[in-house]
Design a protein around this motif. Structure first.
Motif, PDB file in Angstrom:
ATOM      1  N   LEU A 153       0.836  -1.202   0.000  1.00 52.03           N
ATOM      2  CA  LEU A 153       0.000   0.000   0.000  1.00 52.03           C
ATOM      3  C   LEU A 153       0.867   1.247   0.000  1.00 52.03           C
ATOM      4  CD1 LEU A 153      -2.681  -0.938   2.708  1.00 52.03           C
ATOM      5  CD2 LEU A 153      -2.922  -1.055   0.228  1.00 52.03           C
ATOM      6  N   THR A 154       0.385   2.278  -0.694  1.00 52.74           N
ATOM      7  CA  THR A 154       1.023   3.591  -0.580  1.00 52.74           C
ATOM      8  C   THR A 154       0.281   4.370   0.504  1.00 52.74           C
ATOM      9  OG1 THR A 154      -0.418   4.255  -2.387  1.00 52.74           O
ATOM     10  CG2 THR A 154       1.839   3.752  -2.961  1.00 52.74           C
ATOM     11  N   GLY A 170      -2.234   1.440  -3.920  1.00 48.87           N
ATOM     12  CA  GLY A 170      -1.242   0.397  -3.728  1.00 48.87           C
ATOM     13  C   GLY A 170      -0.994  -0.385  -4.998  1.00 48.87           C
TER      14      GLY A 170
END
Length: 168
Positions: free
Chosen positions: A14-15, A146
């Motif tokens: 995930l970002t 993500g």
């Protein structure tokens, strides 16, 4: 040889986004859907990855699309190849938040979507092997939250269906 589409969900990263910030989102699993007649999900939900880490599902499934028992699947694959404007030409991966054990009143919530175009696999004549695909925010389709690492091996099945189309 039985024709198959092989799908593997390897990992998810995930970002930074509302998802990583949301403390009610703790466990994630991934569902894979082919149009409206087939849905598979990873048997495990895993703790949400933080700080650039990945969670590894290493989950594989096979969709049989051989001529014998899989008429609906084959017709659908034919429609992908024959109808250029079909929007549902993708495998859809959904990242789902699984509520924690002690919060059973919470629902599973779709938090992100990722897509693999079967038509594109056929057009490029290339399967997707361990490729990172963008996961888009379920609340904002322009935001990438993500990357999902997936394998989709569909080319031989699509080629076979395409041959059948030519012979119909």
């Amino acid at each position: 040889e039985v024709e198959k589409i092989r799908i593997k969900i390897t990992s998810l990263g995930l970002t930074e986004s509302r998802i990583t910030a949301d403390e009610t989102i703790q466990q994630l699993f991934v569902e894979c859907r082919l149009n409206n007649f087939l849905a598979e999900e990873t048997p495990l939900s895993l703790p949400k990855p933080t700080g650039g880490q990945k969670i590894h599902y290493n989950y594989s499934t096979v969709i049989n699309v051989g001529k014998e028992d899989n008429h609906a699947e084959r017709e659908y694959l034919k429609s992908i190849l024959l109808k250029p404007d079909l929007s549902a030409d993708s495998l859809k991966f959904t990242v789902v938040s699984d509520p924690p054990e002690d919060e059973q009143d919470l629902e599973c919530e779709d938090i992100g979507f990722a897509y693999v175009s079967l038509k594109e696999i056929f057009q490029k004549q290339r399967d997707i092997i361990e490729q990172d695909i963008d996961v888009f925010d379920s609340q904002d389709a322009s935001a990438v939250i993500g990357k999902l690492t997936v394998t989709v091996e569909a080319l031989s099945a699509l080629r076979s269906v395409h041959e059948e189309c030519k012979n119909d």
